[in-house]
Scaffold this active site. Structure first.
Site, PDB file in Angstrom:
ATOM      1  N   HIS A 102      58.166  59.668 114.577  1.00 34.26           N
ATOM      2  CA  HIS A 102      57.250  58.513 114.590  1.00 34.26           C
ATOM      3  C   HIS A 102      57.853  57.413 115.457  1.00 34.26           C
ATOM      4  O   HIS A 102      59.042  57.118 115.333  1.00 34.26           O
ATOM      5  CB  HIS A 102      57.069  58.014 113.156  1.00 34.26           C
ATOM      6  CG  HIS A 102      56.000  56.993 112.996  1.00 34.26           C
ATOM      7  ND1 HIS A 102      56.187  55.669 113.332  1.00 34.26           N
ATOM      8  CD2 HIS A 102      54.727  57.090 112.547  1.00 34.26           C
ATOM      9  CE1 HIS A 102      55.062  55.004 113.088  1.00 34.26           C
ATOM     10  NE2 HIS A 102      54.161  55.840 112.616  1.00 34.26           N
ATOM     11  N   CYS A 106      51.552  57.961 117.286  1.00 33.05           N
ATOM     12  CA  CYS A 106      50.959  56.869 116.502  1.00 33.05           C
ATOM     13  C   CYS A 106      50.353  55.849 117.466  1.00 33.05           C
ATOM     14  O   CYS A 106      51.083  55.102 118.128  1.00 33.05           O
ATOM     15  CB  CYS A 106      52.010  56.222 115.606  1.00 33.05           C
ATOM     16  SG  CYS A 106      51.327  54.809 114.693  1.00 33.05           S
ATOM     17  N   HIS A 152      48.561  59.670 114.228  1.00 32.72           N
ATOM     18  CA  HIS A 152      48.104  58.502 113.451  1.00 32.72           C
ATOM     19  C   HIS A 152      47.145  57.734 114.342  1.00 32.72           C
ATOM     20  O   HIS A 152      47.533  57.315 115.440  1.00 32.72           O
ATOM     21  CB  HIS A 152      49.274  57.552 113.162  1.00 32.72           C
ATOM     22  CG  HIS A 152      50.239  58.042 112.129  1.00 32.72           C
ATOM     23  ND1 HIS A 152      51.368  57.323 111.790  1.00 32.72           N
ATOM     24  CD2 HIS A 152      50.244  59.136 111.346  1.00 32.72           C
ATOM     25  CE1 HIS A 152      52.039  57.976 110.851  1.00 32.72           C
ATOM     26  NE2 HIS A 152      51.378  59.083 110.568  1.00 32.72           N
ATOM     27  N   ASP A 180      45.282  55.765 110.288  1.00 33.61           N
ATOM     28  CA  ASP A 180      46.464  55.030 109.867  1.00 33.61           C
ATOM     29  C   ASP A 180      46.013  53.645 109.438  1.00 33.61           C
ATOM     30  O   ASP A 180      45.248  52.985 110.149  1.00 33.61           O
ATOM     31  CB  ASP A 180      47.455  54.957 111.029  1.00 33.61           C
ATOM     32  CG  ASP A 180      48.833  54.542 110.570  1.00 33.61           C
ATOM     33  OD1 ASP A 180      49.110  54.635 109.361  1.00 33.61           O
ATOM     34  OD2 ASP A 180      49.634  54.107 111.417  1.00 33.61           O
ATOM     35  N   HIS A 181      46.456  53.235 108.321  1.00 30.04           N
ATOM     36  CA  HIS A 181      46.113  51.928 107.745  1.00 30.04           C
ATOM     37  C   HIS A 181      44.596  51.731 107.711  1.00 30.04           C
ATOM     38  O   HIS A 181      43.836  52.558 108.170  1.00 30.04           O
ATOM     39  CB  HIS A 181      46.781  50.779 108.504  1.00 30.04           C
ATOM     40  CG  HIS A 181      48.278  50.911 108.529  1.00 30.04           C
ATOM     41  ND1 HIS A 181      49.085  50.031 109.188  1.00 30.04           N
ATOM     42  CD2 HIS A 181      49.102  51.811 107.952  1.00 30.04           C
ATOM     43  CE1 HIS A 181      50.354  50.389 109.032  1.00 30.04           C
ATOM     44  NE2 HIS A 181      50.372  51.460 108.290  1.00 30.04           N
ATOM     45  N   TYR A 224      46.988  50.700 102.890  1.00 32.01           N
ATOM     46  CA  TYR A 224      46.584  52.029 102.412  1.00 32.01           C
ATOM     47  C   TYR A 224      45.536  51.973 101.296  1.00 32.01           C
ATOM     48  O   TYR A 224      45.575  52.751 100.357  1.00 32.01           O
ATOM     49  CB  TYR A 224      47.824  52.822 101.962  1.00 32.01           C
ATOM     50  CG  TYR A 224      48.675  53.234 103.136  1.00 32.01           C
ATOM     51  CD1 TYR A 224      48.398  54.417 103.831  1.00 32.01           C
ATOM     52  CD2 TYR A 224      49.709  52.435 103.600  1.00 32.01           C
ATOM     53  CE1 TYR A 224      49.149  54.788 104.939  1.00 32.01           C
ATOM     54  CE2 TYR A 224      50.465  52.789 104.704  1.00 32.01           C
ATOM     55  CZ  TYR A 224      50.181  53.968 105.362  1.00 32.01           C
ATOM     56  OH  TYR A 224      50.920  54.332 106.459  1.00 32.01           O
TER      57      TYR A 224
END
Ligand code: DNO
Length: 389
Positions: free
Chosen positions: A234, A272, A299, A346-347, A363
Site C-alpha cells: 500500500h 490506492c 482501493h 476506500d473510505h 468506514y
C-alpha cells in the site's frame, strides 16, 4: 471480466456486520486479525476462526489488510530478524488457509494520517481531512519535535502558531487524538510513545529505509513464491514525508524502484487511488501502467486538494482524480488476467443514518455503500461499452 467487489471489515467488533456487507453488493471480505499485537505470529487456529465466521455467510476472505510490519523491521533494530521470521510464519499460515493476497505498508511510525475526521461537506455529510497547518501545529506545539520547523514553510509555521493560540484546549486534545488515531481496533499511539518511536529514526534516511525494505522483501519473497502469495504494498498516505520521517512509497519513482529492486511477481502493489491521488505530482494512469499486472488489489477513493496541499476525501466519482480513466485502465489490465482483481471502495463519508451510529472513521456503511454502488455502475458501463463482460 470485471473486478471483484470487496469490503473492508474490521472483525466481529465492526459496527458494520457481515449481514450488512451482504446487502452492499460486495462478495468478498478484506480483513485482518487486529487483536494480535504487531509482530506476533497469526496462528492457523486464529486465522481459521476468523475465516469460518466470514464463511458462515456467503462471503469469502479474499484479502488480508494488513499484516503490519513491525517497527523493528523498518529500523533494523532489536529483534527484527525474529520479527521477519514471524512475518514469514504468518504468511505460511495464511497460505495454509488459502488466503493469498496480502496488503501491507512500510510507512514509518504512523499509518494513514489525518487532522479532522468530521469535515463537514456542503451536503452535511462528514469527510476525512488533512490540513498541513493543523499537522504543523501538532508537530511543533504538541509533539514538540526537535527541528520540526524545518519541515514547514514560514507561512505554515505562522498559521500553526496562530491556531495554537486560538484553539481551545479541548480542540487541541481532539486534534492530537485524531492525528494519533491509527487503525481502528488497534493500539493507539500517544505523544510520549510517538516521541520514542521518532527517536529510532534519527539515522534513517530515505535510502537507508529503502535498503531495509529491500532486505525485508528479500527475506519474505521466497516463501511467497513457493506458495503463490501475492504481496500488495500500500502506498504512503499522504504521499509525502511527515514528522520528518522518510516515506518511500509515494511517487512513481518509488514504485519503479520497488518493482525493480526485487523483480519478482510476488512483489506487487495495492493500487490506492486516494493515497497516490493526494499529490498533484502523481499521474495515476502512468502509475497504473507501470505496475500493470502486479496490481493485486485496488482501493478506489477520490480526494480534492487545494493549493496549500490540504485535501479532503471527496465523493468517489467527484474529486481531482478522473475515476473513469482510472477504472478503465485497471479494467483493461483485468482483461489480460483470468482471475478477478479485488477492489474495495476506500473510505466513504459518514452520511444519513451513519451519523447516528458509532463508526470507524472513513468506514461507515452507507457512505461506503454509495461509493461502491457508484463504482460498480462505472465498472459495468465501461465493461459493457468495451464488450468486456
Ligand atoms: C486506510 C487504509 C490504510 C491501509 C494500510 C495498508 O484507510 O487504506 O490504513 O489499510 O496502510 O497497510
Amino acid at each position: 471480466m470485471q473486478l471483484k467487489q470487496t469490503w473492508r471489515w474490521f472483525g466481529p467488533d465492526d459496527p458494520v456486520t457481515l449481514q450488512d456487507v451482504l446487502q452492499t453488493g460486495a462478495s468478498g471480505i478484506v480483513t485482518a486479525l487486529h487483536h494480535i499485537p504487531h509482530g506476533e505470529v497469526w496462528s492457523i487456529k486464529e486465522i481459521k476462526k476468523q475465516k469460518s465466521v466470514i464463511e458462515k455467510t456467503s462471503l469469502t476472505w479474499d484479502v488480508v489488510e494488513s499484516i503490519p510490519v513491525h517497527e523493528s523491521i523498518k529500523t533494523q533494530t532489536k529483534n527484527y530478524k525474529q520479527h521477519i521470521e514471524n512475518y514469514r510464519q504468518t504468511l505460511l499460515n495464511l497460505a495454509a488457509c488459502n488466503i493469498k493476497i496480502i496488503t501491507y505498508n512500510f510507512m514509518p511510525v504512523t499509518d494513514w494520517t489525518r487532522t479532522n475526521l468530521n469535515y463537514v461537506m456542503p451536503d452535511g455529510s462528514h469527510a476525512l481531512y488533512f490540513d498541513r497547518a493543523d499537522l504543523a501545529l501538532f508537530d511543533i506545539h504538541i509533539l514538540k519535535r526537535k527541528n520540526a520547523r524545518d519541515s514547514y514553510s514560514d507561512a505554515i509555521i505562522g498559521e500553526a502558531k496562530k491556531r495554537y493560540k486560538a484553539y481551545s484546549s479541548s480542540r487541541l486534545d481532539k486534534l492530537s487524538s485524531v492525528v494519533l488515531s491509527g487503525i481502528p481496533g488497534e493500539k493507539k499511539l500517544n505523544v510520549k510513545k510517538m516521541k520514542q518511536q521518532l527517536d529510532n529514526y534519527k539515522e534513517i534516511t530515505h535510502s537507508v529505509l529503502k535498503e531495509h525494505f529491500k532486505y525485508f522483501l528479500e527475506q519474505i519473497i521466497p516463501v511467497c513464491e513457493e506458495h503463490s502469495i501475492k504481496l500488495a504494498l500500500h502506498p504512503d498516505d499522504p504521499p509525502f514525508d511527515i514528522f520528518g520521517l522518510p516515506r518511500i512509497v509515494s511517487t512513481i519513482k518509488d514504485v519503479e524502484y520497488i518493482l525493480s529492486s526485487v523483480n519478482n511477481k510476488a512483489n506487487g502493489f495495492c493500487f490506492c487511488a486516494g493515497s497516490f491521488g493526494a499529490s498533484a505530482n502523481n499521474n495515476l494512469i502512468e502509475i497504473i501502467k507501470l505496475i500493470d499486472n502486479r496490481i493485486y488489489f485496488v482501493h478506489l477513493r477520490n480526494t480534492k486538494r487545494d493549493e496549500q496541499g490540504n485535501f479532503y476525501e471527496a465523493d468517489h466519482l467527484n474529486g481531482d482524480t478522473d475515476m473513469y480513466a482510472v477504472m478503465k485502465e485497471i479494467l483493461s489490465i483485468q482483461q489480460t488476467l483470468n482471475i478477478p482483481i479485488p477492489f474495495r471502495p476506500d473510505h466513504g463519508h459518514a452520511m444519513l443514518d451513519d451519523m447516528n451510529k458509532k463508526n470507524n472513521p472513513g468506514y461507515s456503511c452507507i457512505g461506503r455503500m454509495r461509493g461502491l454502488a457508484e463504482l460498480r455502475g462505472l465498472m459495468l458501463g465501461i465493461s459493457r461499452s468495451n464488450d468486456w463482460n
